[in-house]
Enzyme design. Sequence first.
Site, PDB file in Angstrom:
ATOM      1  N   ARG A  19      51.945  16.865 -35.951  1.00 39.03           N
ATOM      2  CA  ARG A  19      52.375  18.164 -36.479  1.00 39.03           C
ATOM      3  C   ARG A  19      51.957  19.351 -35.615  1.00 39.03           C
ATOM      4  O   ARG A  19      52.398  20.470 -35.834  1.00 39.03           O
ATOM      5  CB  ARG A  19      51.854  18.326 -37.923  1.00 39.03           C
ATOM      6  CG  ARG A  19      52.626  17.502 -38.919  1.00 39.03           C
ATOM      7  CD  ARG A  19      51.896  17.326 -40.233  1.00 39.03           C
ATOM      8  NE  ARG A  19      50.823  16.346 -40.138  1.00 39.03           N
ATOM      9  CZ  ARG A  19      50.013  16.008 -41.146  1.00 39.03           C
ATOM     10  NH1 ARG A  19      50.142  16.592 -42.314  1.00 39.03           N
ATOM     11  NH2 ARG A  19      49.070  15.104 -40.977  1.00 39.03           N
ATOM     12  N   GLY A  84      45.540   3.294 -38.167  1.00 33.49           N
ATOM     13  CA  GLY A  84      44.987   3.866 -39.384  1.00 33.49           C
ATOM     14  C   GLY A  84      43.493   4.098 -39.310  1.00 33.49           C
ATOM     15  O   GLY A  84      42.801   3.610 -38.417  1.00 33.49           O
ATOM     16  N   ARG A 444      35.866  53.112  15.016  1.00 33.81           N
ATOM     17  CA  ARG A 444      37.174  53.660  14.664  1.00 33.81           C
ATOM     18  C   ARG A 444      37.620  54.494  15.860  1.00 33.81           C
ATOM     19  O   ARG A 444      36.819  54.869  16.721  1.00 33.81           O
ATOM     20  CB  ARG A 444      37.073  54.546  13.421  1.00 33.81           C
ATOM     21  CG  ARG A 444      36.175  55.741  13.642  1.00 33.81           C
ATOM     22  CD  ARG A 444      35.949  56.562  12.383  1.00 33.81           C
ATOM     23  NE  ARG A 444      35.204  57.763  12.717  1.00 33.81           N
ATOM     24  CZ  ARG A 444      34.373  58.359  11.881  1.00 33.81           C
ATOM     25  NH1 ARG A 444      34.163  57.876  10.675  1.00 33.81           N
ATOM     26  NH2 ARG A 444      33.751  59.449  12.255  1.00 33.81           N
TER      27      ARG A 444
HETATM   28  C1  UD1 Z   1      43.092  11.239 -44.210  1.00 34.35           C
HETATM   29  C2  UD1 Z   1      42.777  10.416 -45.446  1.00 34.35           C
HETATM   30  C3  UD1 Z   1      43.064  11.244 -46.682  1.00 34.35           C
HETATM   31  C4  UD1 Z   1      42.255  12.541 -46.643  1.00 34.35           C
HETATM   32  C5  UD1 Z   1      42.514  13.297 -45.344  1.00 34.35           C
HETATM   33  C6  UD1 Z   1      41.542  14.446 -45.209  1.00 34.35           C
HETATM   34  C7  UD1 Z   1      43.274   8.128 -44.844  1.00 34.35           C
HETATM   35  C8  UD1 Z   1      44.225   7.005 -44.957  1.00 34.35           C
HETATM   36  N1  UD1 Z   1      43.594   9.243 -45.464  1.00 34.35           N
HETATM   37  O1  UD1 Z   1      44.471  11.528 -44.227  1.00 34.35           O
HETATM   38  O2  UD1 Z   1      42.710  10.500 -47.848  1.00 34.35           O
HETATM   39  O3  UD1 Z   1      42.611  13.355 -47.738  1.00 34.35           O
HETATM   40  O4  UD1 Z   1      42.298  12.428 -44.204  1.00 34.35           O
HETATM   41  O5  UD1 Z   1      41.871  15.251 -44.109  1.00 34.35           O
HETATM   42  O6  UD1 Z   1      42.213   7.965 -44.253  1.00 34.35           O
HETATM   43  N2  UD1 Z   1      42.563   8.572 -36.813  1.00 34.35           N
HETATM   44  C9  UD1 Z   1      42.129   7.646 -35.875  1.00 34.35           C
HETATM   45  N3  UD1 Z   1      42.816   6.478 -35.720  1.00 34.35           N
HETATM   46  C10 UD1 Z   1      43.904   6.182 -36.453  1.00 34.35           C
HETATM   47  C11 UD1 Z   1      44.343   7.116 -37.417  1.00 34.35           C
HETATM   48  C12 UD1 Z   1      43.651   8.294 -37.584  1.00 34.35           C
HETATM   49  O7  UD1 Z   1      41.150   7.892 -35.173  1.00 34.35           O
HETATM   50  O8  UD1 Z   1      44.459   5.079 -36.249  1.00 34.35           O
HETATM   51  C13 UD1 Z   1      41.845   9.841 -36.966  1.00 34.35           C
HETATM   52  C14 UD1 Z   1      42.688  11.050 -36.703  1.00 34.35           C
HETATM   53  O9  UD1 Z   1      42.601  11.436 -35.331  1.00 34.35           O
HETATM   54  C15 UD1 Z   1      42.076  12.094 -37.609  1.00 34.35           C
HETATM   55  C16 UD1 Z   1      41.463  11.288 -38.730  1.00 34.35           C
HETATM   56  O10 UD1 Z   1      41.397   9.951 -38.286  1.00 34.35           O
HETATM   57  O11 UD1 Z   1      41.067  12.850 -36.969  1.00 34.35           O
HETATM   58  C17 UD1 Z   1      42.297  11.370 -39.995  1.00 34.35           C
HETATM   59  O12 UD1 Z   1      43.593  10.898 -39.698  1.00 34.35           O
HETATM   60  P1  UD1 Z   1      44.888  11.633 -40.220  1.00 34.35           P
HETATM   61  O13 UD1 Z   1      46.068  10.885 -39.752  1.00 34.35           O
HETATM   62  O14 UD1 Z   1      44.798  13.067 -39.957  1.00 34.35           O
HETATM   63  O15 UD1 Z   1      44.722  11.315 -41.791  1.00 34.35           O
HETATM   64  P2  UD1 Z   1      45.297  12.170 -42.976  1.00 34.35           P
HETATM   65  O16 UD1 Z   1      46.714  11.811 -43.177  1.00 34.35           O
HETATM   66  O17 UD1 Z   1      44.939  13.586 -42.799  1.00 34.35           O
HETATM   67 CA    CA Z   2      44.141  14.993 -41.154  1.00 33.94          CA
END
Ligand code: UD1
Ligand code: CA
Length: 471
Positions: A19, A84, A444
Amino acid sequence: MSKPEGTGALVLAAGKGTRMKSPVPKVLHPILEEPLLRYPLAALAEAGVSRKAVVVGHGAEEVTRYLRQNWPEVVPVLQEQQKGTGHAVQAAGEWWKAVETLVVLPGDAPLLNPEAVEALLKRHSESGNAATFMTFRIENPFGYGRVIRNGAHCRIVEEKDASPDELRVNEVNSGIYVFSTAALSRFIDRLENRNAQGEFYLPDVLPLFSESGLRVEPLLWEKAKDLFGINDPLQLAEANREMRDRILRKHLQNGIKMMDPQTTWIGPDVLLQPDVWIEPDVQIWGKTEIQSGAVIGSHSILRNALIHEKARLVAFCCVTDSEIGPGAKVGPFACIRDDSFLAGGSYAGKFVEVKNSFIGENSKVPHLSYMGDAKIGKRTNIGAGTITCNYDGSRKNPTRIGDDCFIGSDTMLVAPVVLNDECFTAAGSTITEDVPAGALAVARARQKNIEGWARRRKAVSRKEEEGWSRS
Ligand code: UD1
Ligand code: CA
């Protein structure tokens, strides 16, 4: 393997940040000129958590480079594919198995402060929980995982998996947890990815804990703003403003005076002593330090500057990677950069650029000059318009000027060149050879006056004009 001990923190930062619509990895987007990732790392450090690792993936090289340069004690752990948040924690298993208590937090929550981390750790250790995590209430919970409380059992349901009833819940998961690693290692590999996003969700371990009789506690944090995540440029801008206000408030409480806090910008790593005076429209960034009694004039921009006590930047000054000595005066409209040092009581005035140069005590460069790769002694005066010709097209060459010299206006100093103590240069000289101590250098063309020339010229042109008007 030795017994796990102590507390560590794992920052999840491998995600893409779709995003943000940018090729820059999300955690490197800036807040007050410092990457997002700096903020949770600093909060952890302030809360006394010294063992830290960051899960990197998207943009791993850039993020790792940032860590190596700025947080050498932090261990980067690679998550090759981003499947994830639960998968990210699995990927770092080898690292966190050595600690007894593990904080897990996202890299995109820059407003997290040390008090929140401390409160979470305190609650976890006092309660005997196997997992404690922070929640908050928010009017529009869109995008966050909802906290579904059910007695001792509690689970998180993600936006994309939630029923209409669940979507209405406005207590949300912050993504900040503390786990006992003994319990976490039992359940982390049991996660499944049967959900709307096909990901391994970290919050799904919580029900596994409570089903086995282990205690899980959601800790509701009243100051919701502290836990906000950054997912898009609007949230980035909001966090930027909030962080700026926090920093200004801290300095104002410590005795720093600002004529107009509304237009003052100060980065998180800036150190200000009490009784610094800041005029409107000032930006102070990087590892700048400003000592007592200094004045920072309007529209000045400082980056990695050290400003000693009672120094004065008049207005419109740029000081970068440089040091301004006690009581020295700079500007208006001066640029001091690249390891320059203006010693005590010295002066670099109007429209002056100083690059990689040393200006000795009580020496003055008052107007319209360029001092590059120069070393100037004490009590020397550099006349208006003097320039060090330091660049020969391929190399930068040094200029040395001694103590008590008088450099006439508009002197060109063709480097490399040395001007010894107590010498003079005549105004308009182009100095290509060293000047001995106590000498006057004149370089100069000698002036020649042609008597009556100007008057004769005037007479000729008057006649020509008369000729034109008659014809
Ligand atoms: C996540 C939580 C959600 C919470 C929210 C708070 C999960 C499934 N959901 O959602 O419950 O309300 O954070 O902000 O955990 N990341 C990795 N590896 C991955 C995926 C993500 O390192 O494979 C990191 C991202 O860089 C980020 C963090 O984990 O810093 C959270 O990931 P993001 O995709 O932003 O999760 P949200 O959808 O915000
Ligand atoms: Ca997030």
